[in-house]
Scaffold this motif. Structure first.
Motif, PDB file in Angstrom:
ATOM      1  N   ALA A  57     -23.920 -51.403 -16.756  1.00  0.00           N
ATOM      2  CA  ALA A  57     -25.270 -51.392 -17.321  1.00  0.00           C
ATOM      3  C   ALA A  57     -25.383 -52.405 -18.453  1.00  0.00           C
ATOM      4  O   ALA A  57     -26.397 -53.102 -18.581  1.00  0.00           O
ATOM      5  CB  ALA A  57     -25.615 -49.990 -17.812  1.00  0.00           C
ATOM      6  N   GLN A 104     -26.019 -43.353 -11.967  1.00  0.00           N
ATOM      7  CA  GLN A 104     -25.286 -43.278 -13.227  1.00  0.00           C
ATOM      8  C   GLN A 104     -25.361 -44.605 -13.975  1.00  0.00           C
ATOM      9  O   GLN A 104     -25.399 -44.626 -15.207  1.00  0.00           O
ATOM     10  CB  GLN A 104     -23.829 -42.893 -12.966  1.00  0.00           C
ATOM     11  N   ILE A 105     -25.380 -45.723 -13.258  1.00  0.00           N
ATOM     12  CA  ILE A 105     -25.538 -47.021 -13.918  1.00  0.00           C
ATOM     13  C   ILE A 105     -26.950 -47.148 -14.469  1.00  0.00           C
ATOM     14  O   ILE A 105     -27.155 -47.568 -15.614  1.00  0.00           O
ATOM     15  CB  ILE A 105     -25.235 -48.157 -12.928  1.00  0.00           C
ATOM     16  N   PHE A 106     -27.953 -46.783 -13.661  1.00  0.00           N
ATOM     17  CA  PHE A 106     -29.347 -47.000 -14.061  1.00  0.00           C
ATOM     18  C   PHE A 106     -29.754 -46.133 -15.240  1.00  0.00           C
ATOM     19  O   PHE A 106     -30.699 -46.462 -15.952  1.00  0.00           O
ATOM     20  CB  PHE A 106     -30.285 -46.733 -12.878  1.00  0.00           C
ATOM     21  N   GLN A 107     -29.073 -45.018 -15.458  1.00  0.00           N
ATOM     22  CA  GLN A 107     -29.494 -44.145 -16.552  1.00  0.00           C
ATOM     23  C   GLN A 107     -29.276 -44.803 -17.906  1.00  0.00           C
ATOM     24  O   GLN A 107     -29.853 -44.386 -18.901  1.00  0.00           O
ATOM     25  CB  GLN A 107     -28.740 -42.823 -16.491  1.00  0.00           C
ATOM     26  N   TYR A 108     -28.441 -45.837 -17.965  1.00  0.00           N
ATOM     27  CA  TYR A 108     -28.208 -46.526 -19.227  1.00  0.00           C
ATOM     28  C   TYR A 108     -29.147 -47.708 -19.430  1.00  0.00           C
ATOM     29  O   TYR A 108     -29.079 -48.368 -20.460  1.00  0.00           O
ATOM     30  CB  TYR A 108     -26.759 -47.033 -19.294  1.00  0.00           C
ATOM     31  N   LEU A 109     -29.998 -48.006 -18.451  1.00  0.00           N
ATOM     32  CA  LEU A 109     -30.854 -49.189 -18.555  1.00  0.00           C
ATOM     33  C   LEU A 109     -32.207 -48.809 -19.135  1.00  0.00           C
ATOM     34  O   LEU A 109     -32.783 -47.791 -18.754  1.00  0.00           O
ATOM     35  CB  LEU A 109     -31.055 -49.825 -17.177  1.00  0.00           C
ATOM     36  N   MET A 141     -15.696 -42.906 -14.832  1.00  0.00           N
ATOM     37  CA  MET A 141     -16.987 -43.230 -14.223  1.00  0.00           C
ATOM     38  C   MET A 141     -18.011 -43.584 -15.292  1.00  0.00           C
ATOM     39  O   MET A 141     -18.740 -44.576 -15.169  1.00  0.00           O
ATOM     40  CB  MET A 141     -17.461 -42.022 -13.416  1.00  0.00           C
ATOM     41  N   SER A 142     -18.077 -42.775 -16.360  1.00  0.00           N
ATOM     42  CA  SER A 142     -19.068 -43.035 -17.410  1.00  0.00           C
ATOM     43  C   SER A 142     -18.833 -44.391 -18.047  1.00  0.00           C
ATOM     44  O   SER A 142     -19.764 -45.182 -18.226  1.00  0.00           O
ATOM     45  CB  SER A 142     -18.995 -41.943 -18.471  1.00  0.00           C
ATOM     46  N   CYS A 161     -19.549 -47.338 -15.528  1.00  0.00           N
ATOM     47  CA  CYS A 161     -20.984 -47.519 -15.277  1.00  0.00           C
ATOM     48  C   CYS A 161     -21.678 -48.073 -16.512  1.00  0.00           C
ATOM     49  O   CYS A 161     -22.605 -48.880 -16.410  1.00  0.00           O
ATOM     50  CB  CYS A 161     -21.618 -46.198 -14.860  1.00  0.00           C
ATOM     51  N   LYS A 162     -21.238 -47.637 -17.689  1.00  0.00           N
ATOM     52  CA  LYS A 162     -21.815 -48.176 -18.920  1.00  0.00           C
ATOM     53  C   LYS A 162     -21.539 -49.670 -19.025  1.00  0.00           C
ATOM     54  O   LYS A 162     -22.403 -50.446 -19.448  1.00  0.00           O
ATOM     55  CB  LYS A 162     -21.231 -47.433 -20.120  1.00  0.00           C
ATOM     56  N   TYR A 200     -35.367 -38.296 -17.059  1.00  0.00           N
ATOM     57  CA  TYR A 200     -34.830 -38.563 -18.391  1.00  0.00           C
ATOM     58  C   TYR A 200     -35.795 -39.404 -19.208  1.00  0.00           C
ATOM     59  O   TYR A 200     -36.081 -39.104 -20.366  1.00  0.00           O
ATOM     60  CB  TYR A 200     -33.477 -39.260 -18.256  1.00  0.00           C
ATOM     61  N   ILE A 245     -23.691 -43.715 -24.535  1.00  0.00           N
ATOM     62  CA  ILE A 245     -22.238 -43.662 -24.661  1.00  0.00           C
ATOM     63  C   ILE A 245     -21.746 -44.955 -25.291  1.00  0.00           C
ATOM     64  O   ILE A 245     -22.241 -46.042 -24.983  1.00  0.00           O
ATOM     65  CB  ILE A 245     -21.600 -43.474 -23.275  1.00  0.00           C
ATOM     66  N   VAL A 250     -23.573 -43.278  -7.835  1.00  0.00           N
ATOM     67  CA  VAL A 250     -23.070 -44.291  -8.760  1.00  0.00           C
ATOM     68  C   VAL A 250     -24.220 -45.127  -9.304  1.00  0.00           C
ATOM     69  O   VAL A 250     -24.286 -45.416 -10.501  1.00  0.00           O
ATOM     70  CB  VAL A 250     -22.032 -45.169  -8.044  1.00  0.00           C
ATOM     71  N   LYS A 259     -27.850 -40.106 -23.780  1.00  0.00           N
ATOM     72  CA  LYS A 259     -26.975 -40.885 -22.909  1.00  0.00           C
ATOM     73  C   LYS A 259     -26.756 -42.276 -23.481  1.00  0.00           C
ATOM     74  O   LYS A 259     -26.995 -43.272 -22.812  1.00  0.00           O
ATOM     75  CB  LYS A 259     -27.596 -40.966 -21.514  1.00  0.00           C
TER      76      LYS A 259
END
Lengths: 332, 194
Positions: B141, A92-97, B133-134, B137-138, A126, B100, A89, B98
């Motif tokens: 973030a 998945q959060i950090f990939q947007y930062l 989940m996506s 989490c977005k 990434y 979204i 989890v 990524k």
């Protein structure tokens, strides 16, 4: 005696009840501002204390992927909090930062730091693919010594600076190699993107192509000149730069020659393609070089506490110099 | 309230010509919820459980027990799945950028207390609902972008090491005080009997 015992017991019960009340009321609030959340956090701490004396209650089972708690906690504390999310989890959060916010996340708590310290996780892979040029990623030799995606990304942020360079130089598409164009009667330099002022840092520098009459590797402040007319050992010609001319193995600083380096009779000439490692120790104010992993001795000492950039200057047409930041060198 | 909600759901489900198959799911606190066969596809975990339990009479099946998701969170997950039934699951592909964008309905759906949001994220991780989940989490973030470490701790109620140690110390002192009180009480009783 019996009366005294009764008096001691009753206040404890009252304290417990008083402590437990705010938590219930805070649970009713749907939306909390950051200030209220701070209060909620304090209430949670208060609420956690009295329930520690009741071992009957056991915390609910966390999901199998949960990160184990750093310490044993009161069962009344929230089972799921931002600092105890499963690793999948968190990723998945950090990939947007963006990168700057990832740094803040690394400093927030231990579990986030642990998640982001895995240097080949999807997050760093990434960002590596996003930031680095394709020519650098696909080159099998350029970054071969850097073992992780995070280290390669870091090297990118220290590479040659496309905005801090002589006009007769240009950075190749891989971002790590500077190319000097064939311009007569000109000395041309380049600086790295990031300067350093603390710690120990190592830069791998490789000179591909002939050296000509001047080929200097060294360090420079922000104010050192990167261009001049003629064929001059520009790095080391003033008090803003220190240089080692590979052609005659002479160290230069403030216009003065500091002697031959390495300090021995007939030091070997630089072979084109050899890897030179420039190591700057800001804490002891010295700089030195290694060649193909061989220590050559202290080159410069008593370096003033300034922000220093790796730099080279060249005079030969179509010669190329590659610089890769490797972080702290392994002491051995 | 839950009974009325169930009645409303039944009426809504009866509107289509073909009534969907309804599966029953039980949360950790014993609440039973119904989810349609189309909505179940949004959760890989539930889909796998149902596909391996081949049964002719769905109505007589016992509810599927999900022992680590509470009732209110389960209700939210099912509501999300019903809303997004029929949609394609997002594919984790490295080539896809990524960035979204969370749709408006989902943005409003996820405007909840952070504690509930994190419970929802962990539940969607366990039930393997990649779409929810996506988006969740977005949302987290988006909250974190531009914040300093201290601001992140306040925002997500993450204690610092000092606060953790202070809480542990206070809890220990509390336990010792209670133990001492019990000891004194035990000491008083023998003297009384003597």
């Amino acid at each position: 005696m019996a009366e005294n015992d009764g008096e001691t017991i009753v206040p404890d019960e009252q304290c417990n009840l008083t402590a437990s009340t705010p938590m219930k009321s805070s649970g009713l609030e749907q939306v909390e501002s950051p200030k209220e959340r701070k209060t909620s956090m304090v209430e949670c701490d208060d609420e956690g204390n009295p329930s520690s004396g009741t071992p009957d209650e056991s915390p609910k089972q966390l999901t199998p992927h949960s990160i184990p708690p750093r310490r044993r906690r009161s069962p009344r504390r929230p089972e799921v909090s931002a600092s105890r999310l499963p690793l999948k989890v968190l990723n998945q959060i950090f990939q947007y930062l963006p990168l700057k916010d990832l740094r803040s996340a690394m400093l927030t708590c231990h579990s986030w730091n642990n998640a982001l310290s895995m240097e080949d996780s999807d997050i760093w892979q990434y960002l590596l693919g996003k930031k680095l040029p394709e020519a650098a990623v696909s080159d099998p030799f350029l970054l071969a010594e850097l073992g992780s995606a995070k280290k390669k990304l870091r090297a990118w942020y220290f590479a040659w600076n496309t905005s801090d360079i002589s006009r007769n130089n240009y950075i190749r598409t891989n971002g790590f190699t500077v190319h000097r164009q064939p311009v007569a009667q000109s000395t041309d330099g380049v600086r790295g993107k990031r300067g350093i002022s603390k710690g120990v840092h190592a830069f791998d520098i490789t000179w591909d192509g002939p050296l000509g009459t001047v080929a200097v590797v060294g360090i420079a402040t922000k104010h050192a000149a990167l261009h001049c007319v003629g064929y001059v050992a520009l790095l080391g010609s003033d008090d803003q730069s220190w240089g080692w001319n590979l052609v005659d193995n002479v160290l230069m600083h403030n216009g003065a020659q500091l002697g031959v380096y390495p300090k021995m009779n007939n030091p070997p000439k630089y072979e084109v393609g050899d890897k030179i490692r420039l190591i700057i120790d800001c804490d002891t104010h010295v700089a030195y070089f290694e060649r193909n992993s061989e220590f050559l001795g202290i080159a410069f000492n008593h370096i003033p506490p300034l922000r220093l950039y790796p730099a080279v200057c060249a005079v030969y047409g179509n010669t190329e110099v590659t610089m890769v930041y490797v972080g702290s060198p392994q002491m051995g | 309230m839950s009974a009325e909600a169930a009645a409303v759901e039944v009426q809504a489900n009866e509107a289509p010509i073909v009534a969907p198959i309804m599966y029953k799911v039980e949360s950790s606190d014993g609440q039973v919820y119904e989810i349609s066969d189309e909505a179940v596809k949004q959760s890989n975990t539930l889909s796998n459980l149902i596909s391996t339990c081949v049964a002719n009479d769905v109505a007589s099946m016992d509810p599927i027990p999900i022992t680590n998701v509470t009732g209110n969170i389960m209700k939210m997950v099912i509501e999300w799945c019903e809303k997004h039934k029929g949609e394609t699951l997002p594919v984790e592909d490295d080539s896809v950028p990524k960035n979204i964008t969370v749709p408006e309905w989902d943005t409003n759906f996820l405007k909840i207390d952070n504690d509930v949001l994190f419970d929802l994220i962990v539940a969607s991780n366990f039930l393997d609902v990649p779409g929810l989940m996506s988006y969740a989490c977005k949302m987290v973030a988006n909250m974190a972008i531009g914040k300093s470490p201290d601001e992140m701790r306040v925002l997500f109620a993450i204690p610092t090491d000092e606060e953790d140690e202070a809480a542990e110390k206070a809890a220990k002192e509390k336990a010792e005080a209670e133990k001492k009180a019990i000891t004194e009480k035990d000491a008083a009783e023998p003297s009384t009997s003597k």
